[in-house]
Design an enzyme around this catalytic site. Structure first.
Site, PDB file in Angstrom:
ATOM      1  N   ARG A 227       0.842  -1.190   0.000  1.00  0.00           N
ATOM      2  CA  ARG A 227       0.000   0.000   0.000  1.00  0.00           C
ATOM      3  C   ARG A 227       0.884   1.249   0.000  1.00  0.00           C
ATOM      4  O   ARG A 227       2.018   1.211   0.480  1.00  0.00           O
ATOM      5  CB  ARG A 227      -0.922   0.020   1.222  1.00  0.00           C
ATOM      6  CG  ARG A 227      -1.832  -1.200   1.349  1.00  0.00           C
ATOM      7  CD  ARG A 227      -2.627  -1.145   2.636  1.00  0.00           C
ATOM      8  NE  ARG A 227      -3.539  -2.292   2.780  1.00  0.00           N
ATOM      9  CZ  ARG A 227      -3.235  -3.419   3.406  1.00  0.00           C
ATOM     10  NH1 ARG A 227      -2.035  -3.565   3.950  1.00  0.00           N
ATOM     11  NH2 ARG A 227      -4.111  -4.401   3.493  1.00  0.00           N
TER      12      ARG A 227
ATOM     13  N   LYS B 228      -1.856  -2.544   7.963  1.00  0.00           N
ATOM     14  CA  LYS B 228      -3.002  -2.039   8.714  1.00  0.00           C
ATOM     15  C   LYS B 228      -3.055  -2.677  10.093  1.00  0.00           C
ATOM     16  O   LYS B 228      -2.729  -3.851  10.263  1.00  0.00           O
ATOM     17  CB  LYS B 228      -4.300  -2.341   7.946  1.00  0.00           C
ATOM     18  CG  LYS B 228      -4.510  -1.483   6.709  1.00  0.00           C
ATOM     19  CD  LYS B 228      -5.878  -1.749   6.102  1.00  0.00           C
ATOM     20  CE  LYS B 228      -6.148  -0.809   4.935  1.00  0.00           C
ATOM     21  NZ  LYS B 228      -7.490  -1.030   4.343  1.00  0.00           N
TER      22      LYS B 228
ATOM     23  N   HIS C  38      -2.885   2.453  -5.761  1.00  0.00           N
ATOM     24  CA  HIS C  38      -3.674   1.238  -5.566  1.00  0.00           C
ATOM     25  C   HIS C  38      -3.839   0.459  -6.874  1.00  0.00           C
ATOM     26  O   HIS C  38      -3.990  -0.765  -6.853  1.00  0.00           O
ATOM     27  CB  HIS C  38      -5.036   1.587  -4.973  1.00  0.00           C
ATOM     28  CG  HIS C  38      -5.445   0.655  -3.879  1.00  0.00           C
ATOM     29  ND1 HIS C  38      -4.754   0.530  -2.686  1.00  0.00           N
ATOM     30  CD2 HIS C  38      -6.467  -0.236  -3.788  1.00  0.00           C
ATOM     31  CE1 HIS C  38      -5.335  -0.376  -1.918  1.00  0.00           C
ATOM     32  NE2 HIS C  38      -6.369  -0.858  -2.572  1.00  0.00           N
TER      33      HIS C  38
ATOM     34  N   HIS D  10      -4.001  -9.003   3.315  1.00  0.00           N
ATOM     35  CA  HIS D  10      -5.441  -9.041   3.526  1.00  0.00           C
ATOM     36  C   HIS D  10      -5.769  -9.939   4.715  1.00  0.00           C
ATOM     37  O   HIS D  10      -5.271 -11.061   4.806  1.00  0.00           O
ATOM     38  CB  HIS D  10      -6.165  -9.587   2.288  1.00  0.00           C
ATOM     39  CG  HIS D  10      -6.218  -8.614   1.153  1.00  0.00           C
ATOM     40  ND1 HIS D  10      -6.437  -8.998  -0.153  1.00  0.00           N
ATOM     41  CD2 HIS D  10      -6.103  -7.266   1.129  1.00  0.00           C
ATOM     42  CE1 HIS D  10      -6.446  -7.930  -0.929  1.00  0.00           C
ATOM     43  NE2 HIS D  10      -6.240  -6.874  -0.176  1.00  0.00           N
TER      44      HIS D  10
ATOM     45  N   TYR E  47     -10.054 -10.512  -7.155  1.00  0.00           N
ATOM     46  CA  TYR E  47      -9.159 -10.533  -8.311  1.00  0.00           C
ATOM     47  C   TYR E  47      -9.366 -11.773  -9.178  1.00  0.00           C
ATOM     48  O   TYR E  47      -8.764 -11.880 -10.239  1.00  0.00           O
ATOM     49  CB  TYR E  47      -7.704 -10.481  -7.851  1.00  0.00           C
ATOM     50  CG  TYR E  47      -7.347  -9.225  -7.109  1.00  0.00           C
ATOM     51  CD1 TYR E  47      -7.170  -8.022  -7.775  1.00  0.00           C
ATOM     52  CD2 TYR E  47      -7.185  -9.230  -5.723  1.00  0.00           C
ATOM     53  CE1 TYR E  47      -6.852  -6.861  -7.094  1.00  0.00           C
ATOM     54  CE2 TYR E  47      -6.851  -8.073  -5.029  1.00  0.00           C
ATOM     55  CZ  TYR E  47      -6.702  -6.899  -5.723  1.00  0.00           C
ATOM     56  OH  TYR E  47      -6.389  -5.753  -5.049  1.00  0.00           O
TER      57      TYR E  47
END
Length: 282
Positions: free
Chosen positions: A148, A172, A246, A272, A281
């Site tokens: 990211r 994250k 992104h 993720h 995807y």
């Protein structure tokens, strides 16, 4: 307790316990502020006295203003998080946002770059300049690892491990993960570190920093700065599309899966939490 005190406590919770980025926290606070302004404008009570009907009226108001389903769903997610926090902290007995349905979001495939478009970007960079070496390394990292933009901007020099061909990334929720870096990425990073970074750092009047990527003034490069860099590269490449950090992440994942990588491996590389997020995807 006043509504502003609740919002400030919620902000602290997002920053400390949830470890959300500054950009994410600002979005949460903006969504809450929009709801509070709606309540005030229509003569309704503030947060503590809000009712489910007020929330439904707010959703109708947003539809009337032309907001799309994705934006409305995000605002509702922010408000539900606030409601859960208020219940957890004993500020409210009931989460008035919990049972309000968000609009259904149409699933769209992530936009990605074709190989020729990527080649155009790399070829558009003048690697003979100090800034060009930096920009090339940024592009290699974003596409070559799928990280990211926030993760890229927070990288420190000590996060690089050239011996083991890996890089430590803070994702994250302050979750760390190691990403492999291939030879092209390593070469671009070494070139930047040897011939570019020190030259940029000389312009920093505030002293040294261990942040990996620097702006033209020698300070830490921001997420906005990375977007400006990519827009400049894309303009020179004359690609007939808008790009974003992104989109490079999407391209990384799409090309890996097209090349036969398994979904679980791609999930781990992207950081993720849920496999369902990666399945978009496929």
């Amino acid at each position: 307790m006043k509504a502003i005190e609740i919002v400030l406590r919620f902000k602290e919770y997002l920053e400390t316990e949830r470890s959300y980025s500054k950009y994410t926290v600002l979005n949460y606070l903006k969504d809450i502020e929009d709801f509070r302004n709606f309540l005030k404008t229509n003569g309704f009570a503030d947060l503590l006295e809000a009712k489910p009907n007020h929330v439904r009226y707010f959703i109708s108001f947003l539809h009337g203003k032309g907001y799309n389903e994705r934006t409305i769903a995000r605002k509702m997610s922010s408000l539900r998080s606030l409601g859960r926090f208020m219940v957890r902290e004993g500020i409210a007995d009931l989460n008035v946002f919990a049972d309000i349905s968000s609009p259904k979001i149409k699933k769209t495939l992530p936009k990605f770059l074709y190989y020729q478009e990527l080649d155009n970007l790399f070829e558009a960079i003048d690697v003979g300049t100090v800034v060009g070496k930096r920009d090339y390394a940024i592009l290699e990292l974003l596409y070559g690892t799928g990280m990211r933009v926030g993760e890229l901007c927070s990288l420190r020099i000590q996060d690089l491990d050239f011996y083991n061909s890996s890089i430590l990334v803070m994702g994250k929720g302050s979750k760390e993960r190691y990403l492999p870096i291939h030879d092209h990425v390593k070469s671009a990073l070494l070139d930047y570190l040897e011939f570019s970074r020190d030259e940029l750092l000389k312009k920093n009047k505030k002293g040294s920093t261990d942040i990996l990527f620097l702006n033209f003034k020698g300070g830490p490069l921001t997420e906005r700065g990375v977007r400006v860099v990519l827009n400049s590269i894309n303009l020179k490449a004359a690609n007939a599309l808008k790009i974003s950090p992104h989109m490079l992440r999407h391209s990384f994942a799409t090309h890996l899966l097209d090349g036969g990588a398994d979904l679980r491996s791609v999930q781990e590389l992207l950081g993720h939490e849920n496999l369902s997020t990666t399945q978009i995807y496929t």
